[in-house]
Design an enzyme around this catalytic site. Structure first.
Site, PDB file in Angstrom:
ATOM      1  CE  LYS A  49     -18.569   4.195  11.633  1.00  0.00           C
ATOM      2  NZ  LYS A  49     -18.287   4.676  10.286  1.00  0.00           N
ATOM      3  CD  GLN A  93     -16.611   3.018   7.379  1.00  0.00           C
ATOM      4  OE1 GLN A  93     -17.582   2.963   8.130  1.00  0.00           O
ATOM      5  NE2 GLN A  93     -15.577   3.806   7.620  1.00  0.00           N
ATOM      6  CG  ASP A 116     -21.461   8.778   7.706  1.00  0.00           C
ATOM      7  OD1 ASP A 116     -21.243   8.792   8.938  1.00  0.00           O
ATOM      8  OD2 ASP A 116     -20.975   7.937   6.927  1.00  0.00           O
TER       9      ASP A 116
END
Ligand code: NDP
Length: 285
Positions: A49, A93, A116
């Site tokens: 990422k 995460q 997200d």
């Protein structure tokens, strides 16, 4: 029939170029990622990422915390990032270590920075048909379907899997585009009968070749989200023999996978734009 393969790698590269152009127009953009603990797969995901964000010109802040981090410490950090005006997007995460309450952390992220798309507010907006920030994987699937001009209006869509990060948002996005959507899961009776009706079949299960070739309607579009690591490599949820029946199909690897990170970057641009022009963003919702 041999399916046309939907090239996720090429499309992801295109999206990343679009993002880089957007970043150049907007100016400075900040993405903060937070990783807690030592999960090796999570470290690989975060590295990827970061590489992608940096290549697109996004300022990526890489915060890695030890496994021993307490929930309070993590919530304090999230609050700090929420208040930091140089941060447009925040990504925590998952999975988090088991001593941390994952939903509490997801809910603590400012929904306007939730790149997200996991925050209950963003999930709710999608449910209501007014999406704002949407999880990258299903968003990437929609972009693939659009790029290959797969008709969705009135189409029979079957989504196999009902997780909050893939299956459910996927079903809502398809519904929003006027597909007739069926969601299947582990308790579904006769999965094959449902799958066979699908003009668009999305498999997001995490079970090697759970979708057999004979479960695919001839001429269907098949999107394989599954990632199953075996000794022989990475495989999807759909038996590759289904390419003999499908009209379009995503390969694994090189299909949905590369799109997920590209859409995270696109979400960072969307979040930055909305934060800079809140009135315009809210009138679009
Ligand atoms: P989850 O484990 O959270 O969800 C799996 C879903 O599949 C559940 O809804 C489960 O049903 C359902 N399921 C399990 N077994 C069966 C079965 N035999 N028949 C029908 N349905 C079944 O997984 P995720 O949604 O997080 O991920 C799904 C897959 O997609 C994984 O392989 C994951 O690695 C991959 N993935 C890939 C990404 C990418 O970028 N390419 C990103 C995210 C995920 P129930 O709810 O009843 O338990």
């Amino acid at each position: 029939m041999t399916a046309t393969l939907i090239d996720g790698k090429a499309l992801a590269a295109k999206v990343r170029e679009e993002v880089a152009a957007d970043v150049a127009t907007i100016g400075r953009l900040g993405l903060a990622t937070v990783l807690v603990g030592d999960d090796p797969a999570s470290h690989v995901y975060i590295n990827n990422k970061h590489k992608a964000a940096t290549a697109a010109g996004i300022e990526a802040r890489d915060i890695r915390l030890p496994e021993s981090t307490t929930q309070e410490e993590l919530l304090d950090l999230v609050a700090e990032l929420n208040a930091d005006d140089t941060v447009d997007g925040i990504l925590v995460q998952l999975p988090l270590p088991s001593h941390i309450d994952e939903p509490a952390v997801i809910a603590a992220v400012d929904p306007a920075k939730d790149v997200d798309g996991f925050h209950p507010v963003n999930a709710g907006l999608l449910y209501l048909g007014t999406p704002r920030l949407v999880p990258g994987t299903p968003l990437g699937v929609m972009r693939m379907l659009d790029e290959y001009e797969i008709p969705l209006e009135g189409a029979r869509a079957v989504v196999v899997g009902r997780s909050s990060i893939v299956g459910k948002p996927m079903a809502h996005l398809l519904l929003q585009r006027n597909a007739t959507v069926t969601i299947c899961h582990s308790r579904t009776r006769d999965l094959a009968a449902h799958a066979l009706e699908a003009d668009v079949l999305v498999a997001a299960v995490g079970r090697l070749h759970v979708i057999r070739a004979e479960m695919v309607k001839p001429g269907a579009t098949v999107i394989d989200v599954g990632m199953n690591r075996t000794e022989d490599g990475l495989f999807g949820d759909v038996d590759p023999a289904a390419t003999e029946r499908a009209a379009y199909m995503t390969p694994v690897p090189g299909g949905v996978g590369p799109m997920t990170i590209a859409m995270l970057l696109q979400n960072t641009v969307a979040a930055a734009r909305a934060r800079r022009a809140p009135t315009i963003a809210s009138s679009q919702n």
